[in-house]
Design a protein around this motif. Structure first.
Motif, PDB file in Angstrom:
ATOM      1  N   HIS A  72     -10.505  19.534 -13.444  1.00 54.85           N
ATOM      2  CA  HIS A  72     -10.363  20.537 -14.445  1.00 54.85           C
ATOM      3  C   HIS A  72     -11.221  21.682 -14.060  1.00 54.85           C
ATOM      4  CE1 HIS A  72     -11.287  22.570 -18.318  1.00 54.85           C
ATOM      5  NE2 HIS A  72      -9.946  22.581 -18.556  1.00 54.85           N
ATOM      6  N   GLY A  73     -12.349  21.266 -13.312  1.00 53.83           N
ATOM      7  CA  GLY A  73     -13.427  22.216 -12.780  1.00 53.83           C
ATOM      8  C   GLY A  73     -12.602  22.954 -11.645  1.00 53.83           C
ATOM      9  N   GLY A  74     -11.956  22.291 -10.976  1.00 56.07           N
ATOM     10  CA  GLY A  74     -11.035  22.924  -9.606  1.00 56.07           C
ATOM     11  C   GLY A  74     -10.076  23.911 -10.156  1.00 56.07           C
ATOM     12  N   TYR A  75      -9.635  23.243 -11.401  1.00 52.79           N
ATOM     13  CA  TYR A  75      -8.315  24.277 -11.884  1.00 52.79           C
ATOM     14  C   TYR A  75      -9.239  25.764 -12.393  1.00 52.79           C
ATOM     15  CZ  TYR A  75      -5.702  25.819 -16.005  1.00 52.79           C
ATOM     16  OH  TYR A  75      -4.853  26.682 -16.922  1.00 52.79           O
ATOM     17  N   GLU A  76      -9.979  25.181 -13.213  1.00 48.59           N
ATOM     18  CA  GLU A  76     -10.834  26.625 -13.648  1.00 48.59           C
ATOM     19  C   GLU A  76     -11.378  27.392 -12.700  1.00 48.59           C
ATOM     20  OE1 GLU A  76     -10.928  27.654 -16.894  1.00 48.59           O
ATOM     21  OE2 GLU A  76     -10.115  25.891 -17.635  1.00 48.59           O
ATOM     22  N   LEU A  77     -11.709  26.969 -11.494  1.00 47.72           N
ATOM     23  CA  LEU A  77     -12.415  27.805 -10.204  1.00 47.72           C
ATOM     24  C   LEU A  77     -10.883  28.482  -9.631  1.00 47.72           C
ATOM     25  CD1 LEU A  77     -14.846  28.449  -8.866  1.00 47.72           C
ATOM     26  CD2 LEU A  77     -14.322  26.388  -7.355  1.00 47.72           C
ATOM     27  N   SER A  78      -9.819  27.897  -9.759  1.00 46.04           N
ATOM     28  CA  SER A  78      -8.642  28.486  -9.149  1.00 46.04           C
ATOM     29  C   SER A  78      -8.417  29.807  -9.979  1.00 46.04           C
ATOM     30  CB  SER A  78      -7.531  27.673  -9.219  1.00 46.04           C
ATOM     31  OG  SER A  78      -6.898  27.298 -10.662  1.00 46.04           O
ATOM     32  N   LYS A  79      -8.683  29.674 -11.176  1.00 43.87           N
ATOM     33  CA  LYS A  79      -8.436  30.950 -11.889  1.00 43.87           C
ATOM     34  C   LYS A  79      -9.462  31.841 -11.728  1.00 43.87           C
ATOM     35  CE  LYS A  79      -8.241  28.844 -16.041  1.00 43.87           C
ATOM     36  NZ  LYS A  79      -7.825  29.064 -17.528  1.00 43.87           N
ATOM     37  N   SER A  80     -10.822  31.631 -11.710  1.00 46.68           N
ATOM     38  CA  SER A  80     -11.905  32.729 -11.451  1.00 46.68           C
ATOM     39  C   SER A  80     -12.134  33.120 -10.274  1.00 46.68           C
ATOM     40  CB  SER A  80     -13.173  32.067 -12.092  1.00 46.68           C
ATOM     41  OG  SER A  80     -13.764  30.994 -11.332  1.00 46.68           O
ATOM     42  N   GLY A  81     -11.775  32.126  -9.265  1.00 50.85           N
ATOM     43  CA  GLY A  81     -12.305  32.526  -7.723  1.00 50.85           C
ATOM     44  C   GLY A  81     -13.537  32.563  -7.316  1.00 50.85           C
ATOM     45  N   LEU A  82     -13.908  32.889  -6.200  1.00 54.42           N
ATOM     46  CA  LEU A  82     -15.542  32.796  -5.845  1.00 54.42           C
ATOM     47  C   LEU A  82     -15.894  34.428  -6.057  1.00 54.42           C
ATOM     48  CD1 LEU A  82     -15.395  30.502  -2.710  1.00 54.42           C
ATOM     49  CD2 LEU A  82     -16.279  30.220  -5.169  1.00 54.42           C
ATOM     50  N   SER A  83     -16.234  34.886  -7.263  1.00 55.57           N
ATOM     51  CA  SER A  83     -16.811  36.246  -7.591  1.00 55.57           C
ATOM     52  C   SER A  83     -18.318  36.194  -7.470  1.00 55.57           C
ATOM     53  CB  SER A  83     -16.162  36.343  -8.981  1.00 55.57           C
ATOM     54  OG  SER A  83     -16.887  35.631  -9.864  1.00 55.57           O
ATOM     55  N   PHE A  84     -18.843  37.245  -7.589  1.00 52.21           N
ATOM     56  CA  PHE A  84     -20.192  37.390  -7.636  1.00 52.21           C
ATOM     57  C   PHE A  84     -20.886  36.411  -8.619  1.00 52.21           C
ATOM     58  CE2 PHE A  84     -24.325  39.570  -9.094  1.00 52.21           C
ATOM     59  CZ  PHE A  84     -24.935  39.383  -7.908  1.00 52.21           C
ATOM     60  N   ASP A  85     -20.397  36.445  -9.857  1.00 54.24           N
ATOM     61  CA  ASP A  85     -20.700  35.653 -10.970  1.00 54.24           C
ATOM     62  C   ASP A  85     -20.950  34.306 -10.740  1.00 54.24           C
ATOM     63  OD1 ASP A  85     -21.444  37.795 -12.337  1.00 54.24           O
ATOM     64  OD2 ASP A  85     -19.510  37.810 -13.538  1.00 54.24           O
ATOM     65  N   VAL A  86     -19.819  33.806 -10.075  1.00 50.60           N
ATOM     66  CA  VAL A  86     -19.599  32.115  -9.519  1.00 50.60           C
ATOM     67  C   VAL A  86     -20.734  31.966  -8.652  1.00 50.60           C
ATOM     68  CG1 VAL A  86     -18.409  30.530  -8.309  1.00 50.60           C
ATOM     69  CG2 VAL A  86     -17.138  32.141 -10.132  1.00 50.60           C
ATOM     70  N   LEU A  87     -20.842  32.805  -7.461  1.00 53.56           N
ATOM     71  CA  LEU A  87     -21.796  32.701  -6.491  1.00 53.56           C
ATOM     72  C   LEU A  87     -23.183  32.603  -7.133  1.00 53.56           C
ATOM     73  CD1 LEU A  87     -20.222  34.660  -3.409  1.00 53.56           C
ATOM     74  CD2 LEU A  87     -20.167  32.214  -3.963  1.00 53.56           C
ATOM     75  N   LYS A  88     -23.558  33.603  -8.135  1.00 52.26           N
ATOM     76  CA  LYS A  88     -24.721  33.782  -8.535  1.00 52.26           C
ATOM     77  C   LYS A  88     -24.963  32.423  -9.386  1.00 52.26           C
ATOM     78  CE  LYS A  88     -24.840  36.521 -12.198  1.00 52.26           C
ATOM     79  NZ  LYS A  88     -24.745  37.800 -12.843  1.00 52.26           N
ATOM     80  N   ALA A  89     -24.189  31.707 -10.171  1.00 60.43           N
ATOM     81  CA  ALA A  89     -24.457  30.547 -10.877  1.00 60.43           C
ATOM     82  C   ALA A  89     -24.838  29.293  -9.930  1.00 60.43           C
ATOM     83  CB  ALA A  89     -23.471  30.040 -11.729  1.00 60.43           C
ATOM     84  N   LEU A  90     -23.876  29.156  -8.637  1.00 59.14           N
ATOM     85  CA  LEU A  90     -24.299  28.303  -7.638  1.00 59.14           C
ATOM     86  C   LEU A  90     -25.590  28.546  -7.025  1.00 59.14           C
ATOM     87  CD1 LEU A  90     -20.612  28.173  -6.087  1.00 59.14           C
ATOM     88  CD2 LEU A  90     -21.440  26.941  -8.056  1.00 59.14           C
ATOM     89  N   GLY A  91     -25.908  29.745  -6.639  1.00 60.73           N
ATOM     90  CA  GLY A  91     -27.221  30.012  -6.217  1.00 60.73           C
ATOM     91  C   GLY A  91     -28.298  29.547  -6.857  1.00 60.73           C
ATOM     92  N   LEU A  92     -28.164  29.676  -8.049  1.00 56.75           N
ATOM     93  CA  LEU A  92     -29.235  29.526  -9.096  1.00 56.75           C
ATOM     94  C   LEU A  92     -29.275  27.759  -9.139  1.00 56.75           C
ATOM     95  CD1 LEU A  92     -28.969  31.772 -12.271  1.00 56.75           C
ATOM     96  CD2 LEU A  92     -30.845  31.834 -10.560  1.00 56.75           C
ATOM     97  N   ALA A  93     -28.180  27.156  -9.295  1.00 54.97           N
ATOM     98  CA  ALA A  93     -28.043  25.728  -9.388  1.00 54.97           C
ATOM     99  C   ALA A  93     -28.906  24.968  -8.132  1.00 54.97           C
ATOM    100  CB  ALA A  93     -26.768  25.249  -9.476  1.00 54.97           C
ATOM    101  N   VAL A  94     -28.548  25.633  -6.950  1.00 53.15           N
ATOM    102  CA  VAL A  94     -29.085  25.195  -5.675  1.00 53.15           C
ATOM    103  C   VAL A  94     -30.812  25.190  -5.537  1.00 53.15           C
ATOM    104  CG1 VAL A  94     -29.512  25.284  -3.275  1.00 53.15           C
ATOM    105  CG2 VAL A  94     -27.284  25.207  -4.431  1.00 53.15           C
ATOM    106  N   PHE A  95     -31.257  26.419  -6.089  1.00 54.52           N
ATOM    107  CA  PHE A  95     -32.550  26.817  -6.478  1.00 54.52           C
ATOM    108  C   PHE A  95     -33.403  25.975  -7.233  1.00 54.52           C
ATOM    109  CE2 PHE A  95     -36.065  29.063  -8.362  1.00 54.52           C
ATOM    110  CZ  PHE A  95     -36.875  29.504  -7.305  1.00 54.52           C
ATOM    111  N   MET A  96     -32.799  25.578  -8.332  1.00 52.30           N
ATOM    112  CA  MET A  96     -33.327  24.741  -9.348  1.00 52.30           C
ATOM    113  C   MET A  96     -33.513  23.127  -8.862  1.00 52.30           C
ATOM    114  SD  MET A  96     -34.664  26.109 -11.996  1.00 52.30           S
ATOM    115  CE  MET A  96     -34.956  24.621 -12.841  1.00 52.30           C
TER     116      MET A  96
END
Length: 323
Positions: A52-76
């Protein structure tokens, strides 16, 4: 925090099955789930959330908002085990400090899945890319723990084969591998793929989650009896640190403008603790640490706290700030 939020979370069938499992142990019932089945439930949940996450990601793509959320996750995922180690070191030896810090620096996939169910219940949207964030947050704490063990014990982890095994456990452990694989499959097949799998991995999701949480209730209640080894300091740590970690994540999510649903999942991941991947890695890499400390703390204290009180607490804080 509103009592309605707490009740809305607790009076949820999968959560109630968790308490039913705990009650069975406390009342000395013979209720058990045959051993192969909990593993099947785990595999199902990981595949379902990954697809389900992959399906949602296929709709949103790797936008700046996506990369921002992933960056915060790695930082934490990097920050939490570092300051947790130095807090624990005030009371414990290096080995146990490393193991517990790594445990609380990593994440619980089931806590994340329960949080997603909560968001769906209250109709709050979240990004499917948060599944990728969860996957990225699982391994850094293991690596940091290994580095700290090597530095602060002044003992070289000299065997190359041992390091290979440890790094393999960190980055290719079954949960990370399956989640990432399901995520990629969901991204590759998109809407058509998800709709073909939805009857099994969407419609039946809450039923499988109820089975899994019933088993988790049984396991958690059995681990409670081991907590007498931990002492008040560690029990307090297991209750307070999730709130501290989640609060830091909420502050960062607010500063960087994450959506309400994404901020909640980031906070929940930051406040969770591993009871599968990290304990397995610590037994291999830091055998001097006591599993009777780090495993019961994550499984019998932090996990029940998060899925009952933590979820509505984090959402209440986020809802207050975002409103």
């Amino acid at each position: 925090m509103s009592l309605d939020l707490v009740l809305q979370n607790i009076l949820n069938p999968p959560i109630l099955f968790f308490f039913l499992g705990m009650l069975a142990v406390f009342l000395k019932s013979d209720l058990t789930i045959p051993q192969p089945l909990p593993k099947l439930f785990s595999l199902y949940l990981l595949i379902a959330i990954g697809l389900h996450g992959g399906y949602e990601l296929s709709k949103s793509g790797l936008s700046f908002d996506v990369l921002k959320a992933l960056g915060l996750a790695v930082f934490m995922a990097i920050l939490v085990p570092i300051y947790s180690y130095f807090i624990l070191k005030t009371k414990l030896d290096t080995y146990n400090s490393v193991a517990i810090a790594s445990t609380f620096g990593s994440i619980s996939a089931v806590t994340f899945i329960t949080g997603i169910t909560y968001l769906q219940t209250i109709n709050i949207e979240y990004g499917g890319y948060m599944v990728a964030a969860m996957t990225l947050m699982e391994s850094p704490a293991i690596v940091i723990g290994l580095v700290f063990a090597a530095i602060f014990t002044k003992e070289s982890s000299d065997e190359k084969t041992k390091w290979n095994e440890i790094l393999k456990e960190a980055f290719l452990n079954p949960s990370v591998f399956l989640l990432m694989g399901a995520l990629i499959i969901g991204m590759s097949t998109g809407q058509k793929g998800w709709h073909s799998m939805e009857p099994l991995f969407g419609t039946l999701f809450k039923g499988f989650l109820a089975f899994f949480l019933l088993d988790m209730g049984l396991v958690s209640a059995r681990k409670i009896y081991e907590l007498k080894k931990a002492g008040l300091f560690l029990i307090g740590f297991a209750l307070i640190m999730p709130v501290v970690n989640a609060s830091i994540a909420i502050a960062l999510a607010s500063f960087f403008g994450l959506s309400k649903g994404d901020a909640f999942l980031l906070a929940l991941l930051s406040g969770s603790a591993s009871y599968i991947a990290v304990p397995a890695a610590m037994r291999l890499s830091v055998p001097q640490a006591n599993p009777g400390l780090y495993l019961p703390l994550s499984l019998a204290v932090t996990f029940p706290f998060n899925i009952t009180l933590g979820i509505p607490l984090y959402y209440y804080i986020i809802n207050t700030f975002w409103s």
